[in-house]
Design an enzyme around this catalytic site. Structure first.
Site, PDB file in Angstrom:
ATOM      1  N   ALA A 173       0.917  -1.120  -0.071  1.00  0.00           N
ATOM      2  CA  ALA A 173       0.100   0.185  -0.191  1.00  0.00           C
ATOM      3  C   ALA A 173       0.885   1.190   0.071  1.00  0.00           C
ATOM      4  O   ALA A 173       0.504   2.057  -0.584  1.00  0.00           O
ATOM      5  CB  ALA A 173      -1.140  -0.172   1.274  1.00  0.00           C
ATOM      6  N   ASP A 174       1.605   1.098   0.687  1.00  0.00           N
ATOM      7  CA  ASP A 174       2.714   2.525   0.813  1.00  0.00           C
ATOM      8  C   ASP A 174       3.328   2.804  -0.601  1.00  0.00           C
ATOM      9  O   ASP A 174       3.477   4.078  -1.109  1.00  0.00           O
ATOM     10  CB  ASP A 174       4.048   2.197   1.748  1.00  0.00           C
ATOM     11  CG  ASP A 174       3.725   1.982   3.251  1.00  0.00           C
ATOM     12  OD1 ASP A 174       3.563   3.017   3.714  1.00  0.00           O
ATOM     13  OD2 ASP A 174       3.245   0.728   3.505  1.00  0.00           O
ATOM     14  N   SER A 175       3.666   1.834  -1.133  1.00  0.00           N
ATOM     15  CA  SER A 175       4.375   2.073  -2.442  1.00  0.00           C
ATOM     16  C   SER A 175       3.452   2.572  -3.553  1.00  0.00           C
ATOM     17  O   SER A 175       3.532   3.422  -4.379  1.00  0.00           O
ATOM     18  CB  SER A 175       5.025   0.676  -3.149  1.00  0.00           C
ATOM     19  OG  SER A 175       5.862   0.121  -2.326  1.00  0.00           O
TER      20      SER A 175
END
Length: 391
Positions: A173-175
């Site tokens: 999700a961060d990427s």
């Protein structure tokens, strides 16, 4: 190996002040640097970005931190002090973009809200990444990628029917949020070219991932169906999955439309299977997916992986080996097009990592030279931007 021509960089001349830590905000910064921006990373002295403590490490150097921050310039500023916050205000007046990933309201409490920063720099783009965004009932909740992967619906649908909901073992999700934030930043900069006005880009960690999962939400609101875990299938196409060959190698096959399914069954030597009403259409195959999957599994298991892949390629079936990191690092296609080196670091030596996520015909891409130490470029940047040095 990707070369470099700084004059043709699409973001040449764009200066970015990166206040974010960990994963999503530094990913955004790296995306912008990949296309020519000068990214100045603000770190809390003396320990720096928390990502410097990530494993795996090589001789105390975090590999994950290195991947996201190679080639950036690091300055050490303590934002808990009035002096540090004053430096940020002054630096923000000299840059095009500020990236931050504090909990909503923190910048405002520090006197660094967009109203303050844009008063000195009306063209400033402030890109904000947070767990749940700058608005809404959950805005003040802390959030990392794991929370985004569960809140978005991804973890619920990931895995096998008999297994619990599963988050990925990497910053998924961060990427995606970081890449989306870079896209939003580029759009804001493009509009600034026409209007002269800056903007605020607001990215919640969960939203880009929830967009990818959008079909299941639309399906629920349209039909009431809640998508469940289906393993390597999708629940919408058959046959599709990951299969083991006779030599133990794994490969993926995606017969996600009727034309590919026809080619697959022809490659398997059983084109007549489509004459059977149970297998004639995708809808029928889904209703009999267990039988279809058993036929594909048995065929794949009858030959070595390379032979199966060769036959599938000859018949233009969508398929691929299931690669591990070693496979990727040795693959000639990835070596030519995708993988780049981090250079100039004695601890790392010669290492490879994925380069920019897309390619432009007029931009060969950046070099990734050196992993900055905490505050390594403080004097250099302050002298360059503010005509002063630290005492």
């Amino acid at each position: 190996m990707i070369g470099v021509n700084q004059e043709s960089a699409p973001l040449r001349g764009i200066r970015v002040l990166e206040l974010g830590t960990m994963y999503a905000a530094p990913t955004c910064g790296r995306m912008l640097r990949d296309f020519g921006a000068d990214v100045i990373k603000v770190e809390d002295p003396p320990v720096g970005d928390f990502a410097r403590q990530w494993t795996p490490m090589k001789e105390g150097l975090s590999l994950g931190f290195s991947r996201l921050n190679a080639g950036k310039r690091s300055i050490g500023i303590d934002l808990r002090t009035a002096e540090g916050r004053d430096l940020i205000r002054r630096l923000a007046a000299t840059v095009d973009v500020v990236i931050e990933s504090f909990r909503p309201g923190r910048l405002e409490a520090w006197g660094l809200g967009y109203d303050v920063l844009s008063a000195e720099n009306p063209g400033l783009v402030l890109t904000r990444l947070s767990g749940f965004g700058q608005t809404g009932p959950y805005r003040e909740r802390p959030g990392f990628g794991t929370v985004a992967e569960t809140a978005s619906g991804f973890a619920f649908t990931n895995g096998w029917p008999e297994s619990p909901p599963t988050s990925p073992p990497f910053g998924f999700a961060d990427s995606i949020a970081g890449i989306s934030a870079a896209m939003g930043t580029a759009m804001a900069l493009f509009r600034r070219e026409r209007t002269g006005a800056g903007d605020v880009v607001d990215v919640a960690l969960y939203e880009p991932l929830m967009f990818i999962l959008g079909d299941m939400i639309l399906n629920y609101t349209a039909t009431g169906h809640v998508q469940q875990r289906v393993g390597n299938g999708t629940g919408s196409a058959s046959p599709r999955g990951i299969y083991r060959a006779a030599d133990g190698g794994w490969l993926a096959i995606a017969a996600s439309n009727q034309t590919i399914a026809v080619r697959l069954f022809t490659a398997m030597g059983v084109p007549e299977i489509l004459d059977d009403p149970r297998f004639a259409t995708n809808e029928a195959r889904l209703a009999n997916d267990d039988v279809v999957q058993a036929k594909v599994r048995d065929w794949v298991a009858s030959r070595p992986r390379e032979e199966i892949l060769r036959v599938l390629e000859e018949h233009e079936v969508v398929a691929s080996a299931v690669n591990d990191a070693g496979d990727i690092a040795a693959d000639p296609h990835f070596l030519e097009r995708t993988l780049v080196e981090i250079t100039g670091n004695e601890v790392l030596g010669r290492v490879l990592m994925p380069g920019p996520v897309l390619h432009l015909s007029r931009w060969d891409g950046p070099r990734y030279e050196g992993v900055p130490g905490v505050g390594e470029h403080t004097d250099e940047v302050l002298a360059e931007l503010l005509a002063e040095t630290r005492p």
